[in-house]
Each structure stands twice: as structure tokens, then as C-alpha cells.
Write a protein that holds these residues in place. Sequence first.
Motif, PDB file in Angstrom:
ATOM      1  N   THR A   1       0.833  -1.207   0.000  1.00 57.08           N
ATOM      2  CA  THR A   1       0.000   0.000   0.000  1.00 57.08           C
ATOM      3  C   THR A   1       0.863   1.251   0.000  1.00 57.08           C
ATOM      4  N   ASP A   2       1.942   1.223   0.775  1.00 58.45           N
ATOM      5  CA  ASP A   2       2.851   2.372   0.816  1.00 58.45           C
ATOM      6  C   ASP A   2       3.437   2.655  -0.566  1.00 58.45           C
ATOM      7  N   PHE A   3       3.818   1.591  -1.264  1.00 65.60           N
ATOM      8  CA  PHE A   3       4.386   1.784  -2.601  1.00 65.60           C
ATOM      9  C   PHE A   3       3.334   2.342  -3.554  1.00 65.60           C
ATOM     10  N   ASP A   4       2.117   1.828  -3.471  1.00 68.47           N
ATOM     11  CA  ASP A   4       1.036   2.344  -4.317  1.00 68.47           C
ATOM     12  C   ASP A   4       0.806   3.833  -4.081  1.00 68.47           C
ATOM     13  N   ASP A   5       0.876   4.250  -2.825  1.00 66.69           N
ATOM     14  CA  ASP A   5       0.696   5.668  -2.512  1.00 66.69           C
ATOM     15  C   ASP A   5       1.806   6.505  -3.147  1.00 66.69           C
ATOM     16  N   SER A   6       3.029   5.992  -3.109  1.00 64.14           N
ATOM     17  CA  SER A   6       4.148   6.701  -3.730  1.00 64.14           C
ATOM     18  C   SER A   6       3.977   6.762  -5.240  1.00 64.14           C
ATOM     19  N   TRP A   7       3.468   5.674  -5.818  1.00 63.42           N
ATOM     20  CA  TRP A   7       3.274   5.619  -7.269  1.00 63.42           C
ATOM     21  C   TRP A   7       2.379   6.762  -7.739  1.00 63.42           C
ATOM     22  N   ALA A   8       1.310   7.016  -7.028  1.00 62.98           N
ATOM     23  CA  ALA A   8       0.392   8.086  -7.422  1.00 62.98           C
ATOM     24  C   ALA A   8       1.105   9.435  -7.453  1.00 62.98           C
TER      25      ALA A   8
ATOM     26  N   ALA B   1       9.092  10.791  -4.305  1.00 66.13           N
ATOM     27  CA  ALA B   1       7.758  10.480  -3.780  1.00 66.13           C
ATOM     28  C   ALA B   1       7.830   9.818  -2.404  1.00 66.13           C
ATOM     29  N   ASP B   2       8.995   9.934  -1.758  1.00 62.12           N
ATOM     30  CA  ASP B   2       9.196   9.451  -0.385  1.00 62.12           C
ATOM     31  C   ASP B   2       9.203   7.933  -0.250  1.00 62.12           C
ATOM     32  N   TRP B   3       9.450   7.224  -1.344  1.00 65.01           N
ATOM     33  CA  TRP B   3       9.722   5.788  -1.216  1.00 65.01           C
ATOM     34  C   TRP B   3      11.239   5.638  -1.169  1.00 65.01           C
ATOM     35  N   ARG B   4      11.771   5.446   0.037  1.00 68.58           N
ATOM     36  CA  ARG B   4      13.218   5.453   0.240  1.00 68.58           C
ATOM     37  C   ARG B   4      13.642   4.284   1.127  1.00 68.58           C
ATOM     38  N   PRO B   5      13.458   3.061   0.653  1.00 67.61           N
ATOM     39  CA  PRO B   5      13.762   1.911   1.507  1.00 67.61           C
ATOM     40  C   PRO B   5      15.259   1.743   1.738  1.00 67.61           C
TER      41      PRO B   5
ATOM     42  N   ALA C   1      10.964  -4.331   2.303  1.00 62.99           N
ATOM     43  CA  ALA C   1      10.728  -3.226   1.371  1.00 62.99           C
ATOM     44  C   ALA C   1      11.402  -3.491   0.030  1.00 62.99           C
ATOM     45  N   GLN C   2      12.578  -4.092   0.059  1.00 58.48           N
ATOM     46  CA  GLN C   2      13.264  -4.424  -1.189  1.00 58.48           C
ATOM     47  C   GLN C   2      12.475  -5.462  -1.988  1.00 58.48           C
ATOM     48  N   ALA C   3      11.884  -6.430  -1.294  1.00 62.70           N
ATOM     49  CA  ALA C   3      11.070  -7.440  -1.975  1.00 62.70           C
ATOM     50  C   ALA C   3       9.827  -6.811  -2.589  1.00 62.70           C
ATOM     51  N   VAL C   4       9.192  -5.904  -1.856  1.00 61.84           N
ATOM     52  CA  VAL C   4       8.004  -5.219  -2.370  1.00 61.84           C
ATOM     53  C   VAL C   4       8.355  -4.387  -3.589  1.00 61.84           C
ATOM     54  N   GLU C   5       9.468  -3.677  -3.533  1.00 63.93           N
ATOM     55  CA  GLU C   5       9.894  -2.867  -4.674  1.00 63.93           C
ATOM     56  C   GLU C   5      10.161  -3.751  -5.892  1.00 63.93           C
ATOM     57  N   TRP C   6      10.796  -4.893  -5.677  1.00 63.44           N
ATOM     58  CA  TRP C   6      11.046  -5.838  -6.773  1.00 63.44           C
ATOM     59  C   TRP C   6       9.721  -6.294  -7.376  1.00 63.44           C
ATOM     60  N   TRP C   7       8.774  -6.631  -6.523  1.00 58.65           N
ATOM     61  CA  TRP C   7       7.448  -7.082  -6.962  1.00 58.65           C
ATOM     62  C   TRP C   7       6.748  -6.001  -7.780  1.00 58.65           C
TER      63      TRP C   7
END
Length: 533
Positions: free
Chosen positions: A146-153, A179-183, A190-196
Motif C-alpha cells: 500500500t505504501d508503494f502504491d501511494d508513492s506511485w500516485a 515520492a518518499d519511497w526510500r527503503p 521493502a526491497q522485496a516489495v519494490e522488486w514485486w
Amino acid sequence: MLRSWSILLVVAGVWPLSIGAAPTYGNKDNSTCRKTKVAILGAGVAGITAAQALSNQSVTDFLIVEYNGDIGGRMVHTTFGEDADGNPYTVELGANWVQGLGTEGGPENPIWTFAKEYNISNTYSDYSSILTYNETGYFNYTSLLTDFDDSWAEFEQAAGTILTENLQDRSMRAGLYQADWRPSSLDAAAQAVEWWMWDWETSYSPDESSFVFGITGYNLTFYQYSEENNLVIDQRGFNTWLKGVAGTFLQPNDTRLLLNTIVSGIDYTKHDVKVTMDDGSCIEADYAICTFSLGVLQKDAVTFSPALPEWKETSIATFQMGTYTKLFLQFNETFWDPDTQFFLYASPTRRGYYPVWQSLSTEGFHPGSNIIFATVVGRESYRVEAQSDEETLAELMEVLREMFPDVDVPEPIAFMYPRWTTEPWSYGSYSNWPVGTTLEMHQNLRANVQHVYFAGEHTSAEYFGFLHGAWFEGQEAAMRIAGMLTKNCENVGSGCGEYLKYKVLHGTTEEAEYNAINGIGVSPFYVADSGKE
């Protein structure tokens, strides 16, 4: 006993035409070449749609030259494992999804149109059907999705600003950071989510990918058509629809289709083209449409004479050829949750280390098959494909036993994965747009060199990396050539004849350059869930 398969170069399938051995032609001493108007090099999606487009404009004097024993290119399948009755399953080694189906009342992805026409079995990929794991077992970090989706927008808007204000492109990493996605590199979840969310689609990391064109490419497929992805599970193979299309203009035993024929050289002038095969035979044509993958072009697997000009070679070298490797395992039981489609693993030590596992034993796919497959991309693909099956299997089993510590995970009864990085007819899976590379540079990748034209997913500015990109680009190249041969240009959007090319490049892309001449005939400003600009 463990059974292992390697990728098949000659792929069995249901072909509507009765094709025998590849025809022979010419003499081994090259004293006589077969003559044709257009030589189409490759029988993948771009090659077949090029041939269809020529046929539709009454240009039927063409030859299709294909390395393998079947059409489809990187849309290739094989058999794997077996069901309770001993019948093998068909699994896709390459392209596997129809991505971006279409919206009601809006445009429809042509691959989806053909999938419906030829009754291709497919199932919706529900990306919300996911469980997350680390080295200790199940661990819920889905909130990071969800955090990544928020950054995507947020960073979508930033990419639009860069495009409209003619600012310099930057990396997807920079866009995410803004967009404040800074894992942290130490935050495995967080790295796995970013990869996904990123690498899995592009086969490259955010650090290596263009921000502006990464977002543009996403918008043009998933917002113009739809955000739905359907996994193909058809036991005839995904390429069945392409065979059906080919059957509309090729006759049974059509001598214009030359299978198992390997191109070794292309000699070209401003008047014609000569294509030489590895057996010494040759074709002389007015034009050639080269649908070789970007990987094949980068490996110099085919010799061009004269050498391609500097502007063309630079564009070929600049763009990225990614690798997407699926590793299939079949067990004697489904020890994972049979109602879940995806399982995400966060390695504590290595980003992208067997992160995504996908169940084919789930309802709607091959229930009861006990088949699951993992996916790696990029550098991990190169590493895994360079090692032995035994080494790779040991790594996979270690990960599975970490993910399911409370289960006595058995050894698989079947195991297989392709090695795309070394396949001489592909050298990879699909292309990606690198950081800081302009639309002008990509147009040079598309552009013809005298009478040699180029087409494939990599030449699509709108849909690079997608099957529908190859479809549109094969059609575009053929229509340009047909317009010159028939003196009747029906290619209204971008015209006929030579492509625009840039011998002097600029550091940014002007908004006015986003047009059909440069390969973007659709506005990149599609809004999520609306299908509107």
C-alpha cells in the motif's frame, strides 16, 4: 525420480497449416538466390503481423525466415510434469500474460482480441491474492504494498511534469525518492516489495530504468487498455492465436514460410537486400524486415554488410535487453496455500533472490497439478542460468524450506527452467528503456537503414517489452514498405517510406516530439481507472 527438461528449440504445437521440412532453395555456392519482394526475418509476433499487413495490401511476394521449427518467437511453450493420468502439462517459457485487456467502450489490446477469437484459455492474475514471507517463514508486510502504491500516485505526476516541461529524464529510483519511497538496502521486506512492483515487470531495477518512459510505458498499456493481466494456461500453447492469424494468409505447406532456417548475414544497399543463411543459401529482396530481438542485434549474431551506421549501432547498444526466467517445480502434493496465487519472499541477504512464487495448483489454473514456479530477472537470471540445474534446485529448495518451516517440504518430482541468456535466437526476454535516453534515440532504434527495416517489441516507443508492441511495430514496418511497393500509402498515421532518424541528438525530449512519426501516436497522459487523458 527427478525429471529435468531444458528449453526446446523446436516446439510442438497445434499448427493450422501442415508444415513439413523447411524448403531448400538456392545453391550452397550462392550462385543463385531465391527472389522476393520482401524478406521477413523472424516468425514471431512482429514477423507474422508484418506478413499479414503486406497480404492485406496485396503484397503477397514475401518470404518468412524463421530460426526455429515453429512460429511464435519468444512466445514459446514446452511440456512439463504430468497429471494423474500421466499426461504432461503445457507451460509457457516466455510470454505468458495478456497485459492490459481493454475497457468497455474504449480501445482493446489486439492480443486480447485474438485471445478471444482463438479461445485461448486464460485466468485473471489477482495480485491481491498474495502472502508474504521472509527467512523465518510467514511474515505479513503487505502494508508496504500500500505504501508503494501511494508513492506511485505521486511520482506519476512528477513524471508528467518532466515530460511537459522538457526537463531531463532521471532514474526511476530518483522518482521513487522524490515520492518518499526510500527503503534502506537492509530492509529486506521493502526491497522485496519494490522488486514485486517494479523489477518483476521491467526485468531491471529502478536504478537502471527511465523514470519518464517507464511511467509512459506503464500508462499506455495499463491505463489506456486496463490494469487487468490474464495468465495464459492454454494447453495448445499461447502461440495458438498467432498460428491462427498466420493461417488466414498462408496456405498449407506454404513455401513462403522457411522454418529451421538460420540467417548469418545481411548485405544491403539503397536499392535491395541480400540475406545469406548459414547453409550458404540466400535470398535477394527489394526490402527486408528484421524482427530479430534486441539481444540478437546486440550480440552481433548476424553480420551486416556494410556495417550499420554509427547512429544505428549506438541506439542498439544503448537500450537494455532484460531476462525473465521462470523456474518450474512439480511436487507430489500442494504444501502451500492452494487458494493463494502469489507468494513473496524477502531474502535477508540478496535483493531479487527467488522473490516471487506463483501457484499453478490454484483454482482457475491447473488445480491439483502441484506445480509452482519462481521467477528471477536481470542479473539473477544471468547467475541462475549460468549454473547447473542441481545448484539452482538446491537454492530453490532452501528458500521453500525457509518459507514453510512447519512443513516437511518434499523433493520435487519434476524441475525445469529455460536459459534465455544463451539462446542464440533471443539472447534475453524483452527490452527496457534505460535512464536518460530520449525519444530521439529510440526513434533511431526503430529507423530503417536503407532497405533494411526493423520491427519488434523493442522498436515500440509506446509498448516496449509487450507482445502488443511487437504486433503494432510489425504492422507499421510492413505498411511503410507496402506503400512504396504499391504506390498507395494506407499508413495514415505516420506515412510510408523511410522512418525519421536523428543523426544529431538532443539531451531531452520536446513535448511536440511525442507523435506518431516518433512512434507515439497515443497520448501518454492516461489517468488511472478512467481510460481518459
